[in-house]
Design a protein around this motif. Structure first.
Motif, PDB file in Angstrom:
ATOM      1  N   ALA A   1     -41.513  13.878 -23.267  1.00 28.45           N
ATOM      2  CA  ALA A   1     -40.557  14.881 -23.738  1.00 28.45           C
ATOM      3  C   ALA A   1     -39.183  14.689 -23.099  1.00 28.45           C
ATOM      4  O   ALA A   1     -38.154  14.783 -23.776  1.00 28.45           O
ATOM      5  CB  ALA A   1     -41.090  16.287 -23.443  1.00 28.45           C
ATOM      6  N   THR A   2     -39.155  14.414 -21.803  1.00 32.51           N
ATOM      7  CA  THR A   2     -37.868  14.233 -21.125  1.00 32.51           C
ATOM      8  C   THR A   2     -37.175  12.947 -21.579  1.00 32.51           C
ATOM      9  O   THR A   2     -35.957  12.913 -21.752  1.00 32.51           O
ATOM     10  CB  THR A   2     -38.051  14.199 -19.594  1.00 32.51           C
ATOM     11  N   LEU A   3     -37.955  11.887 -21.798  1.00 33.91           N
ATOM     12  CA  LEU A   3     -37.380  10.622 -22.260  1.00 33.91           C
ATOM     13  C   LEU A   3     -36.785  10.776 -23.655  1.00 33.91           C
ATOM     14  O   LEU A   3     -35.665  10.314 -23.931  1.00 33.91           O
ATOM     15  CB  LEU A   3     -38.448   9.533 -22.255  1.00 33.91           C
ATOM     16  N   THR A   4     -37.512  11.449 -24.551  1.00 33.87           N
ATOM     17  CA  THR A   4     -37.016  11.657 -25.910  1.00 33.87           C
ATOM     18  C   THR A   4     -35.830  12.612 -25.914  1.00 33.87           C
ATOM     19  O   THR A   4     -34.909  12.471 -26.724  1.00 33.87           O
ATOM     20  CB  THR A   4     -38.132  12.206 -26.820  1.00 33.87           C
ATOM     21  N   PHE A   5     -35.826  13.578 -24.984  1.00 32.25           N
ATOM     22  CA  PHE A   5     -34.680  14.477 -24.850  1.00 32.25           C
ATOM     23  C   PHE A   5     -33.430  13.673 -24.465  1.00 32.25           C
ATOM     24  O   PHE A   5     -32.333  13.923 -24.992  1.00 32.25           O
ATOM     25  CB  PHE A   5     -34.959  15.543 -23.784  1.00 32.25           C
ATOM     26  N   TYR A   6     -33.591  12.722 -23.562  1.00 29.26           N
ATOM     27  CA  TYR A   6     -32.464  11.865 -23.154  1.00 29.26           C
ATOM     28  C   TYR A   6     -31.954  11.063 -24.350  1.00 29.26           C
ATOM     29  O   TYR A   6     -30.744  10.931 -24.560  1.00 29.26           O
ATOM     30  CB  TYR A   6     -32.907  10.938 -22.024  1.00 29.26           C
ATOM     31  N   TYR A   7     -32.880  10.543 -25.150  1.00 27.25           N
ATOM     32  CA  TYR A   7     -32.495   9.798 -26.356  1.00 27.25           C
ATOM     33  C   TYR A   7     -31.719  10.707 -27.313  1.00 27.25           C
ATOM     34  O   TYR A   7     -30.673  10.313 -27.857  1.00 27.25           O
ATOM     35  CB  TYR A   7     -33.738   9.243 -27.048  1.00 27.25           C
TER      36      TYR A   7
ATOM     37  N   GLY B   1     -35.699   8.248 -14.008  1.00 22.15           N
ATOM     38  CA  GLY B   1     -34.454   8.014 -13.287  1.00 22.15           C
ATOM     39  C   GLY B   1     -33.979   6.581 -13.421  1.00 22.15           C
ATOM     40  O   GLY B   1     -32.773   6.318 -13.572  1.00 22.15           O
ATOM     41  N   LEU B   2     -34.918   5.637 -13.396  1.00 24.86           N
ATOM     42  CA  LEU B   2     -34.579   4.221 -13.543  1.00 24.86           C
ATOM     43  C   LEU B   2     -33.995   3.948 -14.928  1.00 24.86           C
ATOM     44  O   LEU B   2     -33.004   3.212 -15.057  1.00 24.86           O
ATOM     45  CB  LEU B   2     -35.825   3.366 -13.317  1.00 24.86           C
ATOM     46  N   VAL B   3     -34.612   4.531 -15.957  1.00 27.69           N
ATOM     47  CA  VAL B   3     -34.105   4.343 -17.326  1.00 27.69           C
ATOM     48  C   VAL B   3     -32.691   4.893 -17.459  1.00 27.69           C
ATOM     49  O   VAL B   3     -31.792   4.226 -17.986  1.00 27.69           O
ATOM     50  CB  VAL B   3     -35.039   5.038 -18.347  1.00 27.69           C
ATOM     51  N   ILE B   4     -32.472   6.112 -16.958  1.00 30.43           N
ATOM     52  CA  ILE B   4     -31.150   6.737 -17.060  1.00 30.43           C
ATOM     53  C   ILE B   4     -30.118   5.954 -16.257  1.00 30.43           C
ATOM     54  O   ILE B   4     -29.001   5.687 -16.730  1.00 30.43           O
ATOM     55  CB  ILE B   4     -31.207   8.202 -16.579  1.00 30.43           C
ATOM     56  N   LEU B   5     -30.492   5.556 -15.045  1.00 29.01           N
ATOM     57  CA  LEU B   5     -29.563   4.843 -14.170  1.00 29.01           C
ATOM     58  C   LEU B   5     -29.178   3.487 -14.761  1.00 29.01           C
ATOM     59  O   LEU B   5     -27.987   3.141 -14.834  1.00 29.01           O
ATOM     60  CB  LEU B   5     -30.194   4.657 -12.781  1.00 29.01           C
TER      61      LEU B   5
END
Length: 253
Positions: A57-63, A116-120
């Protein structure tokens, strides 16, 4: 121009339907957590499905945040983050020490480390916004495919035991409908990172319903002494209520 307006209206309708069905799927574990709270014990249930669902959910929210025009995705994944976080908090309250530490490690790994790694990396290494969106989209799609493969273990268990006791038909049905809604929504807004993974969700959901029809009248077989399904342990010596991992994981959008 009229065609574009028609597509916009259809995408709104299917996005809204996707939100409603996804919300129902997110609520599927409520009976399990009611039992956990009532007995004040996690009774052998594991937190992995809910940790994975929260990460999804958080990963898709970032997308959706990067996409800037994905209100439907932001709404349902915000709801998903809240519900899965609530489940995990309840789990942590009633889990024994070792399970609580394990859950904390999962949260650190998925939602601090991996997310965090994906966002960074995508923020610092990819300056072009369209390329960053595409990269995160691929990551979401790959993870969704991995999550959608989870029902294979459930289907294997049904075939081995010739019992559908641990694969409830309503949940399989709603997961299939959910995948269908988001697949159509993804096609209408021309976002194949959303549409493509849900093909697997529809395929596996349909296969589960077919298995249910085949084995629904079969006599229950004795389960192996310890069977692992979607991160939840079944035991022949302890009555355990089961649910299919949601997650999202299969309600992934």
């Amino acid at each position: 121009m009229a065609i574009n307006h028609a597509d916009d209206h259809l995408s709104f309708v299917f996005g809204l339907l996707g939100i409603i069905v996804s919300f129902l799927v997110y609520l599927a574990p409520l009976p399990t957590f009611y039992r956990i709270c009532k007995k004040k014990s996690t009774q052998g249930f594991q937190s992995l499905p809910y940790s994975v669902a929260l990460f999804s959910a958080t990963l898709t929210f970032y997308y959706a945040f990067l996409k800037t025009s994905a209100l439907m995705l932001i709404i349902i994944n915000s709801i998903g983050c809240f519900i899965e976080s609530t489940y995990l908090i309840m789990f942590m309250i009633y889990a024994p020490g070792r399970a609580r530490i394990y859950t904390a490690k999962l949260l650190i790994f998925f939602n601090l480390g991996l997310l965090g790694l994906v966002i960074l990396c995508t923020s610092l290494l990819i300056q072009e916004s369209s390329m960053r969106l595409t990269t995160v989209g691929w990551i979401c799609a790959i993870f969704s495919v991995c999550v959608y493969a989870a029902p294979l273990s459930v289907m294997k268990l049904v075939i081995e035991t010739k019992s559908v006791e641990f694969m409830p038909l309503p949940l399989s049905f709603f997961l299939t409908v959910c995948a269908t809604m988001w697949f159509i929504y993804g096609l209408l807004i021309k976002d194949f990172f959303i549409a493509t993974p849900n093909i697997l969700g529809f395929t596996f959901g349909t296969a589960q319903m077919i298995l249910y029809i085949i084995y629904k009248d079969s006599k229950k077989q004795v389960l192996p002494e310890s069977v692992q399904r979607d991160g939840i342990q079944l035991s022949t010596t302890e009555e355990t209520t089961m649910e299919t991992s949601v997650e999202p994981s299969e309600s992934n959008v």
